[in-house]
Design an enzyme around this catalytic site. Sequence first.
Site, short mmCIF file in Angstrom:
data_model
loop_
_atom_site.label_atom_id
_atom_site.label_comp_id
_atom_site.label_asym_id
_atom_site.label_seq_id
_atom_site.Cartn_x
_atom_site.Cartn_y
_atom_site.Cartn_z
N TYR B 108 46.81 31.54 54.82
CA TYR B 108 45.36 31.35 54.74
C TYR B 108 44.82 30.78 56.04
O TYR B 108 45.46 29.93 56.66
CB TYR B 108 45.02 30.36 53.62
N TYR B 147 52.82 34.19 48.78
CA TYR B 147 53.13 32.97 49.55
C TYR B 147 53.72 31.90 48.64
O TYR B 147 53.47 31.87 47.44
CB TYR B 147 51.92 32.46 50.33
N ARG B 157 53.32 32.65 44.76
CA ARG B 157 52.17 33.34 44.16
C ARG B 157 52.31 34.83 44.39
O ARG B 157 52.69 35.27 45.47
CB ARG B 157 50.84 32.88 44.82
N HIS B 160 47.34 38.17 45.73
CA HIS B 160 46.13 38.02 44.93
C HIS B 160 44.91 37.83 45.81
O HIS B 160 45.03 37.40 46.97
CB HIS B 160 46.24 36.84 43.94
N HIS B 162 41.07 35.99 45.46
CA HIS B 162 40.18 35.14 44.66
C HIS B 162 38.79 35.76 44.64
O HIS B 162 38.30 36.22 45.67
CB HIS B 162 40.08 33.74 45.27
#
Lengths: 206, 242
Positions: B108, B147, B157, B160, B162
């Site tokens: 991120y 990640y 995770r 994905h 959000h």
Amino acid sequence: MTQELDYLRETPSQTAGPYVHIGLSPGAAGFDIYDHQLGGDIAGPHAKGERIRVEGMVIDGTGSPIKDVLLEAWQANADGFYAHPEQAGSVEEGFRGWGRVISDFDTGNWGFDTIKPGLVDTGTGQNMAPHLNFWIVARGINLGLNTRMYFSDEAEANAVDPVLNLIEWERRRDTLIATRSERNGKPVYRFDIRLQGDDETVFFDI
Amino acid sequence: MKTDGPFYQRDRTWHPPALSRDYKTSVSRSPKYPLISLETTVSETTGPVFGHGDIAASDNDLLTNYAASGESPIGERIILHGQVLDENRRPVPDTLLELWQANAGGRYRHKKDTYLAPVDPNFGGCGRTLTDANGYYCFRTVKPGAYPWRNWINSWRPAHIHLSIFGTAFAQRLITQLYFEGDPLIDKCPIVQTIPDEKARAQLVARLDLNATIPLDAIAYRFDIVLRGRRSTLFENRQEGN
């Protein structure tokens, strides 16, 4: 066999996670990308009414401040009207009534400037006391939490507010009342939100 | 004159419960008292309205919205598209959608993310758009990578994205996560598994949509979003006591 009802099911919620700022407040995540970040100015420059500051923390079940929380506020103007087409009354130019607030990554404190809303007519002959609506998301919160903030200097209106009076446990009503003080001549309301515990803030299923 | 009534109540057995122990952070961040149920008032049936003056038309293109001129992020180029509907199957037009995600390596762009996979200099990781008159939206981005995260010692995770959706009312406000068809991490993820019902979990899995690809350019996934519906006013008179 019976007929089937044709409704869809609501998309289920998931947590906003620790990096919610990337999408909803990228400046806070550490980068500039949009010309215009949304949610910074709730009332706009032309709003009537008393200019106030609202401050607080969101606190978890261990008593620790939550430092990655994001709140959205939704409020009426000083006449009690929302900036929405379904609302018959009008609001001042630039009054959106919606804002986005994030906590400080180091302290968990958040705060914002707005105007104090007026009484809101429910359309059934009853007024709701002045209040801000909050929606709270963060890592560890699976479905956004809804609450309301009322004002300590509106005791008379609060006493007859139909929503506060839905709360059967009278002591829990106090968790929704922000306390007023003054700083440099400007009114400041303190509103701490406790997610869990004996002094837990009231949350609503709206 | 208003023709729409209150919102259908949220089915909180369909959504994840506040407390789901395997997702550890939820343990201290879940209320212990029940929620107070509220018939929606004007404070909940209204919500912010956004227009094309609030965002730029190019904000929905993550392949270009943070890339240096002439450059492009590394990763699988995808189109993400779908329709926003309410529970009555009515399209939700002109509503704001915002999304955010990691880059192709699962990193991120956030000052708090310290994963050793590198940031991509040409990828920001956020986008936003308004649905059109029929509730449709589309984004262009790269497929995010999985990640690791500190839940169990070896938790990952699934890939994905959000998503944040407004609808027309504060009562419809929703944040969720989109997963990708066929990802074997989906069934192992304690955040996905906060949702008790398998059919509800399936509603978060975007489907490969070959018909919407751009040949030799970008592959496509389809993800429809359903917001709460509203009662029509079948009878005008209110019940006694209201």
